[in-house]
Design an enzyme around this catalytic site. Structure first.
Site, PDB file in Angstrom:
ATOM      1  N   ASP A   8     -11.518   9.238  -3.086  1.00 40.12           N
ATOM      2  CA  ASP A   8     -11.360   8.024  -3.913  1.00 40.12           C
ATOM      3  C   ASP A   8     -11.381   8.280  -5.424  1.00 40.12           C
ATOM      4  O   ASP A   8     -12.071   7.561  -6.176  1.00 40.12           O
ATOM      5  CB  ASP A   8     -12.424   6.981  -3.528  1.00 40.12           C
ATOM      6  CG  ASP A   8     -12.282   6.492  -2.086  1.00 40.12           C
ATOM      7  OD1 ASP A   8     -11.471   7.068  -1.339  1.00 40.12           O
ATOM      8  OD2 ASP A   8     -12.996   5.543  -1.709  1.00 40.12           O
ATOM      9  N   LYS A 106      -7.289   3.964   3.278  1.00 38.45           N
ATOM     10  CA  LYS A 106      -8.306   3.311   4.113  1.00 38.45           C
ATOM     11  C   LYS A 106      -8.664   1.961   3.520  1.00 38.45           C
ATOM     12  O   LYS A 106      -8.393   1.711   2.339  1.00 38.45           O
ATOM     13  CB  LYS A 106      -9.552   4.197   4.227  1.00 38.45           C
ATOM     14  CG  LYS A 106     -10.208   4.450   2.886  1.00 38.45           C
ATOM     15  CD  LYS A 106     -11.273   5.508   2.975  1.00 38.45           C
ATOM     16  CE  LYS A 106     -11.900   5.781   1.639  1.00 38.45           C
ATOM     17  NZ  LYS A 106     -12.597   4.653   1.029  1.00 38.45           N
ATOM     18  N   CYS A 151     -18.591   6.094  -0.424  1.00 41.69           N
ATOM     19  CA  CYS A 151     -17.506   6.752   0.322  1.00 41.69           C
ATOM     20  C   CYS A 151     -17.721   8.246   0.518  1.00 41.69           C
ATOM     21  O   CYS A 151     -17.362   8.793   1.557  1.00 41.69           O
ATOM     22  CB  CYS A 151     -16.171   6.434  -0.334  1.00 41.69           C
ATOM     23  SG  CYS A 151     -15.782   4.673  -0.137  1.00 41.69           S
TER      24      CYS A 151
HETATM   25  C1  VGL Z   1     -16.278   2.615  -2.595  1.00 39.06           C
HETATM   26  C2  VGL Z   1     -17.431   0.651  -2.776  1.00 39.06           C
HETATM   27  C3  VGL Z   1     -16.355  -0.053  -2.297  1.00 39.06           C
HETATM   28  C4  VGL Z   1     -16.264   4.096  -2.790  1.00 39.06           C
HETATM   29  C5  VGL Z   1     -15.194   1.933  -2.109  1.00 39.06           C
HETATM   30  O1  VGL Z   1     -15.176   4.681  -2.950  1.00 39.06           O
HETATM   31  O2  VGL Z   1     -17.346   4.700  -2.783  1.00 39.06           O
HETATM   32  N1  VGL Z   1     -17.402   1.967  -2.913  1.00 39.06           N
HETATM   33  N2  VGL Z   1     -15.233   0.593  -1.961  1.00 39.06           N
END
Ligand code: VGL
Ligand code: ZN
Length: 204
Positions: A8, A106, A151
């Site tokens: 991410d 995702k 994540c």
């Molecule tokens: C994430 C919160 C919501 C992350 C993704 O990438 O850690 N955290 N969506």
């Protein structure tokens, strides 16, 4: 065979982004450097529809930080982030993307969140990452990215549970720390599960 998982590394998770992770930008140079040590580099990307159930905006009267139940699971509500095709969902221009062989998206199902790069939070649906790695003979994964306490944590824990030798590149991660101590607890939980810790300078 080793693979690098970049979790991410998207604009919305960088400082100034919709769900900015403190110092999140500091891991981009680490990602660029460590990619040289790997033959296979895979990125995950949060890729939400505009009405995703993890968004506080989808629940009138609720705000970011509230915890609700979503598909029977406790769900932290977040600001709208990483909306499909938005600039916030893009990789930052500073990230070297030339070696990324595959992007695993995702979080597309509005009814359930997906912190891990392998499964949704209910472990009902797989993203295809496990299959992709197995087909290529990968038995060891190195994980880094954002955010340590969400994540990254879930991706590393799932990697261990799927039988991969799993390493966390410590300086390649930053956390959101919604509650004080979340990052430390996430690191302790990963270590207890068998995730091994390494610094980027010790790779290669
Ligand atoms: C994430 C919160 C919501 C992350 C993704 O990438 O850690 N955290 N969506
Ligand atoms: Zn998300």
């Amino acid at each position: 065979m080793d693979a690098l998982l970049l979790v991410d590394l998207q604009n919305d998770f960088l400082p100034g982004g919709a769900l900015g992770v403190p110092e999140g930008d500091r891991v981009i140079p680490v990602a660029n450097r460590v990619q040289k040590c790997f033959d296979l580099v895979i990125a995950t990307a949060d890729w939400h529809p505009p009405d995703h159930g993890s968004f506080a905006s989808a629940h009138p009267g609720r705000e970011a930080g509230d915890v609700i139940e979503l598909s029977g699971l406790a769900q932290v509500l977040w600001p709208d982030h990483c909306v499909q095709h938005s600039d916030g969902a893009e990789f930052p221009p500073e990230l070297d993307t030339a070696k990324i062989a595959k992007v695993i998206q995702k979080g597309m199902d509005p009814g359930i969140d997906s912190y891990s790069g392998f499964f949704d939070n209910g472990r009902q649906n797989a993203t295809g990452l496990d299959e992709y790695l197995r087909e290529r003979g990968i038995d060891t994964v190195y994980v880094m990215g954002l955010a340590t306490d969400y994540c990254v944590k879930y991706t590393a824990l799932d990697a261990v549970s799927l039988g991969y030798e799993t390493w966390l590149i410590e300086d390649g991660c930053r956390g959101v720390e919604v509650a004080p101590g979340d990052i430390e607890r996430a690191l302790a939980k990963m270590a207890a599960a068998g995730v091994r810790m390494v610094k980027s300078e010790d790779l290669g």
